[in-house]
Design a protein around this motif. Structure first.
Motif, short mmCIF file in Angstrom:
data_model
loop_
_atom_site.label_atom_id
_atom_site.label_comp_id
_atom_site.label_asym_id
_atom_site.label_seq_id
_atom_site.Cartn_x
_atom_site.Cartn_y
_atom_site.Cartn_z
N LEU A 139 36.41 35.73 32.91
CA LEU A 139 35.45 35.38 33.95
C LEU A 139 35.87 34.61 34.96
CD1 LEU A 139 32.50 35.38 34.89
CD2 LEU A 139 32.24 33.01 33.34
N VAL A 140 36.80 33.74 34.95
CA VAL A 140 37.23 33.04 36.14
C VAL A 140 38.07 33.91 36.97
CG1 VAL A 140 38.74 31.11 36.76
CG2 VAL A 140 37.54 30.69 34.98
N LEU A 141 38.90 34.68 36.43
CA LEU A 141 39.65 35.65 37.15
C LEU A 141 38.72 36.75 38.07
CD1 LEU A 141 42.32 37.19 38.03
CD2 LEU A 141 42.52 38.38 35.95
N THR A 142 37.60 37.14 37.43
CA THR A 142 36.94 38.10 37.79
C THR A 142 35.97 37.44 39.19
OG1 THR A 142 36.51 39.23 35.73
CG2 THR A 142 34.89 39.85 37.33
N GLU A 143 35.72 36.44 38.91
CA GLU A 143 35.08 35.81 40.08
C GLU A 143 36.17 35.54 41.09
OE1 GLU A 143 33.93 32.76 42.95
OE2 GLU A 143 35.64 32.38 41.69
N GLN A 144 37.20 35.16 41.09
CA GLN A 144 38.22 34.89 41.97
C GLN A 144 38.57 36.32 42.80
OE1 GLN A 144 39.82 31.90 43.40
NE2 GLN A 144 38.05 31.29 42.38
N VAL A 145 38.49 37.23 42.11
CA VAL A 145 38.91 38.51 42.76
C VAL A 145 37.74 38.98 43.51
CG1 VAL A 145 38.96 41.22 42.25
CG2 VAL A 145 40.54 39.43 40.88
N TYR A 146 36.74 38.68 43.17
CA TYR A 146 35.43 38.74 43.91
C TYR A 146 35.37 37.78 45.04
CZ TYR A 146 30.55 38.78 45.69
OH TYR A 146 29.57 38.70 46.40
N ARG A 147 35.68 36.75 44.93
CA ARG A 147 35.81 35.88 45.99
C ARG A 147 36.77 36.34 47.00
NH1 ARG A 147 34.55 30.35 46.78
NH2 ARG A 147 33.81 30.60 44.73
N ALA A 148 38.07 36.72 46.67
CA ALA A 148 39.04 37.21 47.37
C ALA A 148 38.44 38.50 48.37
CB ALA A 148 40.12 37.88 46.87
N TYR A 149 37.61 39.46 47.68
CA TYR A 149 37.06 40.30 48.66
C TYR A 149 36.02 39.90 49.55
CZ TYR A 149 39.34 44.25 46.42
OH TYR A 149 40.06 45.35 45.97
N MET A 150 35.34 39.06 49.20
CA MET A 150 34.39 38.08 50.20
C MET A 150 34.93 37.46 51.21
SD MET A 150 31.65 39.34 49.02
CE MET A 150 30.34 38.35 49.97
N ILE A 151 36.12 36.82 50.88
CA ILE A 151 36.95 36.13 52.03
C ILE A 151 37.51 37.10 53.01
CG2 ILE A 151 39.05 35.21 52.56
CD1 ILE A 151 38.78 33.72 49.75
N ASN A 152 38.02 38.29 52.47
CA ASN A 152 38.50 39.61 53.45
C ASN A 152 37.46 40.09 54.18
OD1 ASN A 152 40.95 38.78 52.63
ND2 ASN A 152 41.33 40.46 50.92
N ALA A 153 36.14 40.04 53.61
CA ALA A 153 35.19 40.66 54.26
C ALA A 153 34.52 39.50 55.36
CB ALA A 153 33.98 40.94 53.29
N GLY A 154 34.93 38.46 55.24
CA GLY A 154 34.35 37.50 56.36
C GLY A 154 33.26 36.94 55.91
N SER A 155 32.91 36.81 54.56
CA SER A 155 31.49 36.65 53.92
C SER A 155 31.32 35.00 53.84
CB SER A 155 31.25 37.10 52.65
OG SER A 155 30.13 36.35 51.95
N PRO A 156 30.44 34.45 53.95
CA PRO A 156 30.12 32.88 53.75
C PRO A 156 30.28 32.70 52.35
CG PRO A 156 27.88 33.91 54.48
CD PRO A 156 29.14 35.03 54.61
N TYR A 157 30.43 33.57 51.32
CA TYR A 157 30.24 33.30 50.05
C TYR A 157 31.35 32.13 49.68
CZ TYR A 157 31.25 33.85 44.98
OH TYR A 157 31.38 33.74 43.63
N HIS A 158 32.42 32.28 50.27
CA HIS A 158 33.54 31.60 49.92
C HIS A 158 33.36 30.00 50.44
CE1 HIS A 158 37.63 30.01 49.45
NE2 HIS A 158 37.75 29.60 50.60
N LYS A 159 32.50 29.72 51.35
CA LYS A 159 32.29 28.22 51.64
C LYS A 159 31.71 27.38 50.75
CE LYS A 159 33.89 29.17 55.59
NZ LYS A 159 35.53 29.47 55.75
#
Length: 159
Positions: A139-159
């Motif tokens: 679960l932790v890894l899946t969230e981090q992979v999703y977070r990586a894509y959100m960072i690369n998309a410039g999304s505010p999700y990462h903040k």
């Protein structure tokens, strides 16, 4: 882009499955995502060093059977390189840019990964020196992979 997580053992906990399913759904906008489970080796609680090695080798063979030659492999290992979320995002972006569209993350069983799996890995990644159940790590890894894509998309999700 294809992202695969190979994990040893069946995920039984409903709440972990639900969390992974949620992030998998979110990830589907960016990549084909799959979790592949390989059977864990049944073993008694008390094992000798030789028996532990044998368990890891058997699980390792099952893992290696699920990895194709073209896949870029991250092995999760306590002694691997720690990365920030931003560093993982940059690494995934760089891999995609240079033609590595098949990325596989490998999570070993309770005894860790075999030498053969670590040798096959292109890199080792660590989430710190904490000991976490390998089921929770999915679960932790899946969230981090999703977070990586959100960072690369410039999304505010990462903040």
């Amino acid at each position: 882009m294809n992202i695969k997580i190979i994990g040893v053992g069946r995920l039984k906990e409903k709440y972990l499955k639900q969390g992974i399913e949620e992030y998998a759904k979110r990830l589907s906008k960016f990549a084909k995502f799959e979790v592949v489970e390989v059977p864990d080796e049944k073993a008694p609680e008390q094992l000798s060093e030789a028996e532990m090695l044998q368990v890891k080798e058997r699980e390792g063979e099952r893992i290696l059977d699920k990895i194709k030659d073209r896949e870029y492999v991250f092995a999760l290992a306590i002694l691997g390189k720690e990365r920030s979320s931003e560093e993982l995002a940059a690494e995934i972006d760089k891999l995609a840019t240079y033609g590595n569209s098949d990325i596989t993350f490998v999570i070993g069983g309770s005894l860790g990964l075999s030498k053969a799996v670590l040798k096959r890995a292109d890199t080792q990644i660590s989430f710190g020196r904490f000991t976490l159940p390998h089921q929770l790590m999915r679960l932790v890894l899946t969230e981090q992979v999703y977070r990586a894509y959100m960072i690369n998309a410039g999304s505010p999700y990462h903040k």
